[in-house]
Design a protein around this motif. Structure first.
Motif, PDB file in Angstrom:
ATOM      1  N   ARG A 153      50.000  44.375  36.272  1.00  0.00           N
ATOM      2  CA  ARG A 153      51.131  45.570  36.148  1.00  0.00           C
ATOM      3  C   ARG A 153      50.424  46.625  36.875  1.00  0.00           C
ATOM      4  O   ARG A 153      50.912  47.516  37.517  1.00  0.00           O
ATOM      5  CB  ARG A 153      51.352  45.712  34.606  1.00  0.00           C
ATOM      6  N   LEU A 154      49.034  46.893  36.684  1.00  0.00           N
ATOM      7  CA  LEU A 154      48.379  47.962  37.486  1.00  0.00           C
ATOM      8  C   LEU A 154      48.240  48.003  38.823  1.00  0.00           C
ATOM      9  O   LEU A 154      48.231  48.841  39.556  1.00  0.00           O
ATOM     10  CB  LEU A 154      47.054  48.054  36.667  1.00  0.00           C
ATOM     11  N   ALA A 155      48.266  46.742  39.172  1.00  0.00           N
ATOM     12  CA  ALA A 155      48.413  46.483  40.798  1.00  0.00           C
ATOM     13  C   ALA A 155      49.481  47.110  41.433  1.00  0.00           C
ATOM     14  O   ALA A 155      49.542  47.558  42.689  1.00  0.00           O
ATOM     15  CB  ALA A 155      48.306  45.045  40.941  1.00  0.00           C
ATOM     16  N   THR A 156      50.750  46.980  40.870  1.00  0.00           N
ATOM     17  CA  THR A 156      51.930  47.526  41.220  1.00  0.00           C
ATOM     18  C   THR A 156      51.834  49.058  41.322  1.00  0.00           C
ATOM     19  O   THR A 156      52.757  49.582  41.865  1.00  0.00           O
ATOM     20  CB  THR A 156      53.189  47.222  40.291  1.00  0.00           C
ATOM     21  N   GLN A 157      50.667  49.832  40.697  1.00  0.00           N
ATOM     22  CA  GLN A 157      50.622  51.081  40.763  1.00  0.00           C
ATOM     23  C   GLN A 157      49.475  51.447  41.678  1.00  0.00           C
ATOM     24  O   GLN A 157      49.004  52.758  41.697  1.00  0.00           O
ATOM     25  CB  GLN A 157      50.459  51.786  39.122  1.00  0.00           C
ATOM     26  N   GLY A 158      49.201  50.522  42.474  1.00  0.00           N
ATOM     27  CA  GLY A 158      47.910  50.734  43.211  1.00  0.00           C
ATOM     28  C   GLY A 158      46.495  50.742  42.883  1.00  0.00           C
ATOM     29  O   GLY A 158      45.578  51.157  43.378  1.00  0.00           O
ATOM     30  N   CYS A 159      46.437  50.210  41.692  1.00  0.00           N
ATOM     31  CA  CYS A 159      45.003  50.165  40.945  1.00  0.00           C
ATOM     32  C   CYS A 159      44.588  48.618  41.105  1.00  0.00           C
ATOM     33  O   CYS A 159      45.442  47.476  40.785  1.00  0.00           O
ATOM     34  CB  CYS A 159      45.011  50.400  39.594  1.00  0.00           C
ATOM     35  N   SER A 160      43.224  48.340  41.498  1.00  0.00           N
ATOM     36  CA  SER A 160      42.631  47.069  41.439  1.00  0.00           C
ATOM     37  C   SER A 160      41.639  46.834  40.461  1.00  0.00           C
ATOM     38  O   SER A 160      41.316  47.736  39.851  1.00  0.00           O
ATOM     39  CB  SER A 160      42.183  46.706  42.844  1.00  0.00           C
ATOM     40  N   THR A 161      41.592  45.643  39.909  1.00  0.00           N
ATOM     41  CA  THR A 161      40.663  45.190  38.700  1.00  0.00           C
ATOM     42  C   THR A 161      39.523  44.558  39.372  1.00  0.00           C
ATOM     43  O   THR A 161      39.734  43.407  39.896  1.00  0.00           O
ATOM     44  CB  THR A 161      41.362  44.714  37.531  1.00  0.00           C
ATOM     45  N   ARG A 162      38.360  44.809  39.130  1.00  0.00           N
ATOM     46  CA  ARG A 162      37.082  44.312  39.723  1.00  0.00           C
ATOM     47  C   ARG A 162      36.266  43.737  38.384  1.00  0.00           C
ATOM     48  O   ARG A 162      36.163  44.292  37.409  1.00  0.00           O
ATOM     49  CB  ARG A 162      36.238  45.172  40.630  1.00  0.00           C
ATOM     50  N   ALA A 215      42.969  33.999  38.803  1.00  0.00           N
ATOM     51  CA  ALA A 215      43.748  35.347  39.253  1.00  0.00           C
ATOM     52  C   ALA A 215      43.308  36.082  40.413  1.00  0.00           C
ATOM     53  O   ALA A 215      44.008  36.572  41.220  1.00  0.00           O
ATOM     54  CB  ALA A 215      43.401  36.507  37.867  1.00  0.00           C
ATOM     55  N   ALA A 216      41.603  35.943  40.628  1.00  0.00           N
ATOM     56  CA  ALA A 216      41.403  36.344  41.796  1.00  0.00           C
ATOM     57  C   ALA A 216      41.810  35.933  43.099  1.00  0.00           C
ATOM     58  O   ALA A 216      41.957  36.485  44.203  1.00  0.00           O
ATOM     59  CB  ALA A 216      39.756  36.375  41.909  1.00  0.00           C
ATOM     60  N   ALA A 217      42.104  34.462  43.087  1.00  0.00           N
ATOM     61  CA  ALA A 217      42.804  33.785  44.142  1.00  0.00           C
ATOM     62  C   ALA A 217      44.268  34.109  44.369  1.00  0.00           C
ATOM     63  O   ALA A 217      44.601  33.597  45.475  1.00  0.00           O
ATOM     64  CB  ALA A 217      42.717  32.338  43.893  1.00  0.00           C
ATOM     65  N   ASP A 218      44.998  34.934  43.462  1.00  0.00           N
ATOM     66  CA  ASP A 218      46.464  35.497  43.595  1.00  0.00           C
ATOM     67  C   ASP A 218      46.484  36.661  44.044  1.00  0.00           C
ATOM     68  O   ASP A 218      46.034  37.699  43.625  1.00  0.00           O
ATOM     69  CB  ASP A 218      46.904  35.116  42.334  1.00  0.00           C
ATOM     70  N   PRO A 219      46.948  36.832  45.508  1.00  0.00           N
ATOM     71  CA  PRO A 219      46.866  38.118  46.179  1.00  0.00           C
ATOM     72  C   PRO A 219      47.633  39.340  45.219  1.00  0.00           C
ATOM     73  O   PRO A 219      47.350  40.524  45.041  1.00  0.00           O
ATOM     74  CB  PRO A 219      47.449  37.977  47.338  1.00  0.00           C
ATOM     75  N   GLY A 220      48.541  38.602  44.214  1.00  0.00           N
ATOM     76  CA  GLY A 220      49.497  39.809  43.608  1.00  0.00           C
ATOM     77  C   GLY A 220      48.788  40.118  42.334  1.00  0.00           C
ATOM     78  O   GLY A 220      49.327  41.153  41.688  1.00  0.00           O
ATOM     79  N   SER A 221      47.790  39.555  41.836  1.00  0.00           N
ATOM     80  CA  SER A 221      47.029  39.774  40.461  1.00  0.00           C
ATOM     81  C   SER A 221      46.325  41.339  40.702  1.00  0.00           C
ATOM     82  O   SER A 221      46.102  41.868  39.854  1.00  0.00           O
ATOM     83  CB  SER A 221      46.245  38.586  40.217  1.00  0.00           C
ATOM     84  N   GLY A 222      46.041  41.403  41.735  1.00  0.00           N
ATOM     85  CA  GLY A 222      44.983  42.826  41.844  1.00  0.00           C
ATOM     86  C   GLY A 222      43.675  42.522  41.513  1.00  0.00           C
ATOM     87  O   GLY A 222      42.888  43.622  41.355  1.00  0.00           O
TER      88      GLY A 222
END
Length: 388
Positions: A228-237, A251-258
Motif C-alpha cells: 500500500r505504501l508503494a502506491t504513495q511513492g514509499c519503498s520498504t527495505r 515480496a522482493a521479487a515482486d516489482p509491485g510490492s515496493g
C-alpha cells in the motif's frame, strides 16, 4: 561475578553483560564471567571466564533439551558451587539463565553471597521466552504447565535481593516472583556503534526494517503495508533472517510490492543499511521487553525517526525518547503512521527530534554503568545472608 548465557548468537543481554563488565572494570571493580556456552571469542582483558558447556544450544538439539530439563530442575549443582566458591565474589549478578538454572541463586544464598538478577526477557515466565504464540499475539501462560515450570524456576528467588529490568513493563511482570527484592528499572543505554554517511531525505521515502524475520516482529504485517505504501511513492527495505525469509524474498521479487531485501546484515554493515533508509520501523506484535530495545536506539542514533510498537517495554518509551513515534502493529497502523509523517511539516519535526537524541547521548554509557554499580553496591552492603 556475573553469569550470562552468551554464545555465538549473542544478543542484547550478552552485549549488555560485555558492556557492563568493561564499564565496571574501568571503575576499579574486578569481574569474573560465568558463561553457559562457547562463543569462540577471547575473554575480556582483565577478566577471568569460565564456560560451562562444550556446545551451544543453537547448534545442538541435545543441548537444547538439556537446557529445558535444567530449567525445570534448577538444582544447586556441585560444579556450579565449586566455581562460585573458587571465585569468592562479593556479589553474584545473573542475567540470561539457560544453561545455568536458578540453582545458582541458592548456591549463593548458602554461601552468604548477595544476588542481583537482571531480567532481559520472559524466560522465567515462558518456555518460549516471548509470552507470545507463533503468530506473535499474546499467549496466556498455562497455569498447569507454564505455572509449574515458573514455580520450579523461582523456588530459589528469595535469594535475590535486587531485581533489575530493562523496562517498567518487564519489572512489573516479574514483581510477584520476587516479593522480597528491591526493584529497579535500568533501561538499555542510549549508545551504539553507529556512524552513518547520509542524512535522511526530505521525505520518508525509504522505510527500513532490520531484525528477525518472524511473525512476532510484525514482519508479515509490514509486508502487507509495504504494498500500500508503494502506491504513495514509499519503498520498504528489509534486512535480517528468520522463519519468514521466504515470504520476504518473494515480496522482493515482486516489482509491485515496493520491497527490497538486503539479506542478513553483519554488524560492520549495519550503519550502511541504516544510512540507506530515511525512516525506521519496529512493528513488533509481541511485547518487546526492552524500553527502548537496541534496534530503536540504533535507528535514532543514525538520526532516523523510528516508528515503534505500542506493546510491551517499547510502548512506554515513545513519549520519553524524541524521534520515536508509537504505532499500532497492524497493516493499517503502519500505513497510517507513515502517512502522518508525509503531512507538511511533520517530517521536519520528526527529523529535528531525532537529531536532538543524537546530540544528548555523550554520557549515556557512564550513567548506565553507574546505575548498575549502585545496585550492586546496595546488594553488597545489605544484611548478611543466612549461611548454611
Amino acid at each position: 561475578m556475573s553469569s550470562q548465557g552468551r554464545g555465538a548468537h549473542a544478543g542484547g543481554a550478552e552485549s549488555s553483560v560485555t558492556a557492563l563488565s568493561v564499564g565496571l572494570l574501568g571503575r576499579g571493580h574486578s569481574v569474573e564471567l560465568l558463561q553457559a556456552f562457547p562463543d569462540g571469542l577471547p575473554a575480556l582483558p582483565g577478566t577471568k571466564r569460565t564456560i560451562l558447556h562444550e556446545s551451544d544450544w543453537h547448534e545442538s538439539q541435545v543441548r537444547r533439551v538439556k537446557n529445558h530439563v535444567g530449567d525445570v530442575l534448577s538444582l544447586p549443582r556441585q560444579r556450579l558451587d565449586r566455581i562460585v566458591a573458587l571465585a569468592g565474589p562479593d556479589v553474584v549478578h545473573t542475567h540470561n539463565l539457560p544453561g545455568f538454572g536458578t540453582g545458582i541463586w541458592e548456591i549463593a544464598r548458602r554461601r552468604g553471597i548477595p544476588v542481583v538478577h537482571t531480567t532481559h526477557d520472559y524466560h522465567l515466565l515462558c518456555p518460549r521466552v516471548t509470552l507470545a504464540r507463533r503468530d506473535g499475539e499474546p499467549c496466556q501462560p498455562s497455569p498447569l504447565l507454564c505455572g509449574l515450570r515458573t514455580r520450579a524456576l523461582t523456588r530459589w528467588s528469595g535469594a535475590v535481593s535486587h531485581l533489575t529490568g530493562v523496562s517498567q513493563y518487564v519489572v512489573d511482570l516479574h514483581r510477584p516472583l520476587f516479593p522480597g527484592a528491591d526493584l529497579h528499572v535500568i533501561r538499555n543505554p542510549f549508545t551504539a556503534d553507529i556512524a552513518v554517511s547520509r542524512s535522511p531525505g526530505p521525505a520518508p521515502k525509504v522505510i527500513g526494517y532490520i531484525g528477525s524475520l518472524d511473525a512476532n516482529k510484525g514482519v508479515d504485517r509490514l509486508l502487507e503495508a509495504a504494498r500500500r505504501l508503494a502506491t504513495q511513492g514509499c519503498s520498504t527495505r528489509i534486512a535480517g533472517d528468520g522463519r519468514l525469509r521466504a515470504e520476504v524474498e518473494a515480496a522482493a521479487a515482486d516489482p509491485g510490492s515496493g520491497v527490497t531485501y538486503d539479506g542478513p546484515v553483519s554488524a560492520s554493515a549495519k550503519s550502511e543499511f541504516l544510512a540507506a533508509c530515511d525512516l525506521g520501523v519496529v512493528p513488533s506484535v509481541w511485547a518487546e521487553p526492552g524500553g527502548p530495545n537496541r534496534t530503536m536506539i540504533e535507528w535514532l542514533l543514525a538520526g532516523r525517526p523510528v516508528l515503534i510498537s505500542r506493546r510491551g517495554g517499547l510502548g512506554e518509551v515513545a513519549d520519553l525518547y524524541p524521534g520515536s513515534v508509537a504505532l499500532e502493529p497492524t497493516e493499517e497502523g503502519i500505513v497510517e503512521a507513515v502517512q502522518a509523517l508525509l503531512e507538511p511539516g511533520a517530517w521536519e519535526t520528526a527529523l529535528a527530534r531525532a537529531g536532538a537524541m543524537v546530540a544528548g547521548t555523550e554520557d549515556a554509557m557512564t550513567g548506565w554503568v553507574e546505575a548498575y554499580e549502585q545496585v550492586l553496591e546496595a546488594a553488597r552492603a545489605g544484611l548478611p545472608r543466612e549461611v548454611r
